[in-house]
Design an enzyme around this catalytic site. Structure first.
Site, PDB file in Angstrom:
ATOM      1  CE1 TYR A 147      -3.330   2.919   0.734  1.00  0.00           C
ATOM      2  CE2 TYR A 147      -1.793   3.488   2.501  1.00  0.00           C
ATOM      3  CZ  TYR A 147      -2.869   3.822   1.685  1.00  0.00           C
ATOM      4  OH  TYR A 147      -3.471   5.044   1.816  1.00  0.00           O
ATOM      5  CE  LYS A 170      -2.190   7.279  -1.290  1.00  0.00           C
ATOM      6  NZ  LYS A 170      -3.455   7.644  -1.998  1.00  0.00           N
TER       7      LYS A 170
END
Length: 315
Positions: free
Chosen positions: A181, A185
């Protein structure tokens, strides 16, 4: 990266009017995206919620109208994990211009196994980065038709110390959900800064601006039923955290300022004032690993190959 003095009297509770302007917020039906949409709707602008779920988008629209009487809020079907669906999403907008898009939608998985999108890409990388990369390509004509339009990309504090692994962009060798994750980003943030460089080189008036919400918790977020309901017990239990972090309503402030403030410039990073975790928005130095222009160029090339798109803007 350009830098200018901050507007001295920006008030997050007294936003400038924006009648006649149109903003698209991906993931505008929940979380920080909901509050970005609510705050932008209060300026008199038309706000389009990009969402996979029409029912949730309808509930969010109703919640916004209950807070902002007369709000012009619309829904566009959007599934960032399905690249083939994105041209139809842009057609469904029914617009000939777009003042800003806020790339906010995202997915965060907490546990294995590794999951893939319909296109065969790791799901978080596909949704958080590749989908927004391709959506920017399809929105380019609308944004280019609007002088001074803005592409606002929402990064995350989770990416601050997580450089990209260019040899394993999709975590095929070593899948750890939280790290994957964070890297998705990081990819989003590198994309936003590389896009700024390409926009400047093309002589475009469109701005690419990077923001992050700091620490934004549900338990500190005001209720917006049925979108979000905060119990008194949850609020009291987490009240001490309010000294360090904030609710998602405040987490929306950097993105809203990036859309509306005429002093904002492309290539800037906006985040909360206090240690990057809470407070009103301000510019901050671009994080060290995000300054790697070679990595950003390699990511762009890989993204172009994986999506079959190449966001470009005429001057």
């Amino acid at each position: 990266m350009s830098s200018v003095p901050e507007t001295p009297h920006w008030d997050v509770h007294r936003l400038p009017r924006a009648e006649g302007r149109c903003f698209l917020v991906t993931g505008g039906n929940a979380g920080i995206g909901y509050f970005v949409a609510e705050q932008l709707a209060a300026t008199g602008a038309t706000v389009v919620l990009g969402s996979r779920d029409p029912a949730r988008a309808g509930a969010a629209s109703a919640a916004i109208r209950s807070r902002v009487p007369g709000a012009d809020v619309r829904h566009a079907p959007l599934d960032l994990a399905d690249l083939a669906s994105l041209p139809a999403t842009v057609d469904a907008l029914g617009l000939d211009r777009l003042d800003a898009v806020v790339h906010n939608a995202g997915v965060a998985l907490d546990h294995p196994p590794r999951r893939e999108s319909v296109n065969g890409h790791e799901l978080m990388f596909a949704t958080n980065h590749l989908g927004h990369f391709a959506l920017t390509h399809h929105l380019a004509p609308l944004l280019a038709a609007t002088p001074g339009s803005r592409i606002v990309t929402t990064g995350s504090f989770a990416a601050k110390s997580e450089p990209l692994d260019l040899e394993d962009l999709q975590s095929t060798r070593d899948y750890r959900p939280k790290r994957t994750y964070a890297r998705s980003k990081t990819a989003q943030m590198l994309f936003a800064l590389e896009l700024d460089r390409r926009l400047r080189a093309a002589g475009s008036t469109t701005l690419s601006v990077l923001v992050h919400p700091g620490g934004a918790l549900d338990s500190l977020t005001p209720s917006r039923p049925p979108v979000h309901v905060r119990t008194a017990g949850a609020r009291l239990r987490h009240l001490p955290l309010g000294l360090v972090v904030q609710g998602k309503d405040a987490g929306a402030w950097p993105a809203v300022r990036a859309v509306l403030d005429p002093a904002v410039r492309g290539g800037q990073l906006w985040g909360p004032r206090a240690f990057g975790l809470r407070g009103t928005p301000r510019t901050e130095p671009v994080w060290g690993h995000l300054r790697d222009t070679a990595a950003a160029a390699r990511l762009w090339a890989a993204s172009r190959e994986l999506t079959g798109t190449d966001p470009s803007f005429a001057g």
